[in-house]
Scaffold this active site. Structure first.
Site, PDB file in Angstrom:
ATOM      1  N   TYR A  75       9.211   0.139   1.244  1.00  0.00           N
ATOM      2  CA  TYR A  75       9.583   0.174  -0.166  1.00  0.00           C
ATOM      3  C   TYR A  75      10.987  -0.407  -0.338  1.00  0.00           C
ATOM      4  CZ  TYR A  75      11.059   1.890  -4.701  1.00  0.00           C
ATOM      5  OH  TYR A  75      11.537   1.946  -5.983  1.00  0.00           O
ATOM      6  N   GLU A 110      11.239  -3.860  -8.239  1.00  0.00           N
ATOM      7  CA  GLU A 110      10.703  -3.089  -7.120  1.00  0.00           C
ATOM      8  C   GLU A 110       9.645  -3.878  -6.360  1.00  0.00           C
ATOM      9  OE1 GLU A 110       9.632   1.299  -7.930  1.00  0.00           O
ATOM     10  OE2 GLU A 110       7.697   0.307  -7.731  1.00  0.00           O
TER      11      GLU A 110
END
Ligand code: GDP
Ligand code: MN
Length: 377
Positions: free
Chosen positions: A101, A189
């Protein structure tokens, strides 16, 4: 403003991030022909402004173009978190070695962009943050200098042991910062950032929210708005030049000026009520704006009372009163309306309103108490 994965990927690609190719299909047939064009295994991905599409069945691997068509016909029209899917992204399937992530958002507390990275990618990052906060590495960027190379490396080091892969990831982290800044984003993101089985780092998902206040100077980003994924009330409010935020209460608020709108909401809460919205109609007495405001407020089935709170400075109260009277004649409203007006020409305004049969006040306390009382009745 949220943008779709395929749009965020365009921004990421432009910043140099390795992102697999892909195109958007609106019909199962289009999905099939795009899959044929790409060749090999593909992924069919719902394009809606929502995360967790994988879990909801909106991300499917297809071995053949026919299979891509079948998946697309199931995913198109599907509801994900209340949003209807009308587009799918067709992109080559990658052989995934690991999922990490990488995200950056404007941290209000730090008043600066803040990175969060974790080797536990692919899943819900909020879950990792709640259960295993030590699995997340954070870094706040000083916007005067931007993300420095050693900081990007330090972040990437939290993700991988292999130095060659860490270097690639550090480059991606720097490119993500570039894309974030250049897009006027409040959040960008990559989840997951993958390593392929052959040792390449790639972004296979992309998410980005852009600060609305940045859009005027970035027309190419503003053009990415997809109103079909927005609450209808917000689209309508923007088109009418109103600042509107929907809330969960039952007192519909119609106020001139953002500060007064905030104070009105505070007072509604103080007297035990709940505001249904924030709405700033601005400094105008234009009946069209009032009509739009009333249409937006009354479209919310929770609203039980409409509260106007107007302070007349340059805006004249009698103008606003006429605006309200004209507007309420144009649309059929079955809810009680209470109005407070004070400032320039308030006597004339109160007379206009009284003649039209409205309860009009000059005290903010009184009108809010009245509105809360009516909402509870
Ligand atoms: P999200 O659920 O909305 O976050 O959508 P993602 O794009 O992140 O996809 C969800 C999951 O599907 C990913 O975490 C991967 O595990 C899987 N996935 C997505 N694309 C691929 C792919 O190209 N190959 C493989 N094997 N899995 C994929
Ligand atoms: Mn994802």
């Amino acid at each position: 403003m949220n943008i779709h994965e395929y749009q965020a990927k365009e921004r990421f690609r432009a910043a140099g991030i390795p992102v697999p190719p892909g195109e958007v299909a609106r019909t199962p047939e289009e999905a099939e022909s795009l899959a044929r064009k790409l060749g090999g295994k593909v992924v069919v991905k719902a394009q809606v402004h929502s995360g967790g599409r994988g879990k909801a069945g909106g991300v499917k691997l297809a071995g053949t173009p026919e299979e891509a068509r079948q998946h697309a016909s199931k995913i198109l029209g599907m509801q994900i978190k209340g949003l209807t899917v009308d587009k799918v992204l067709i992109t080559p399937a990658e052989d995934i070695g690991s999922e990490a992530y990488v995200g950056v958002l404007m941290d209000r507390k730090a008043q600066a962009p803040t990175f969060m990275v974790s080797s536990e990618g692919g899943v819900d990052i909020e879950e990792v943050a709640a259960n295993r906060p030590e699995a997340i590495r954070k870094l706040t960027v000083d916007p005067r200098y931007g993300l420095l190379p050693h900081q990007a490396l330090w972040l990437a080091n939290a993700l991988y042991d292999d130095p060659a892969i860490t270097k690639q990831a550090a480059k991606v982290v720097g490119q993500l910062y570039r894309a974030f800044v250049d897009s006027g984003a409040s959040m960008a993101e990559i989840n997951p950032l993958i390593t392929t089985t052959s040792g390449e780092v790639k972004a296979i998902d992309a998410k980005m929210s852009v600060d609305d206040s940045e859009l005027f100077r970035r027309p190419e980003v503003a053009a990415m708005r997809d109103t079909s994924d927005e609450p209808a009330a917000e689209t309508k409010a923007r088109d009418a030049g109103l600042s509107f935020v929907k809330l969960d209460g039952d007192v519909g608020c119609c106020v001139n000026g953002a500060g007064l709108a905030m104070a009105t909401m505070d007072l509604v809460k103080y007297y035990g009520g709940e505001p249904a919205n924030f709405l700033d109609i601005g400094g105008s007495s234009n009946p069209d704006k009032v009509v739009a405001a009333l249409e937006i407020i009354t479209a919310d089935p929770n609203v039980k009372v409409i509260l106007f709170n107007i302070f007349g400075g340059i805006t004249r109260c009698d103008d606003v009163a006429n605006g309200i009277v004209t507007a309420t004649k144009q649309i059929d409203i079955h809810l009680p309306i209470v109005i407070r007006l004070t400032g320039t020409n308030e006597e004339q305004a109160l007379q206009i309103l009284a003649d039209a049969g409205f309860s009009a006040f000059t005290s903010m306390d009184e009108v809010v108490q009245k509105a809360v009382e009516l909402a509870k009745a």
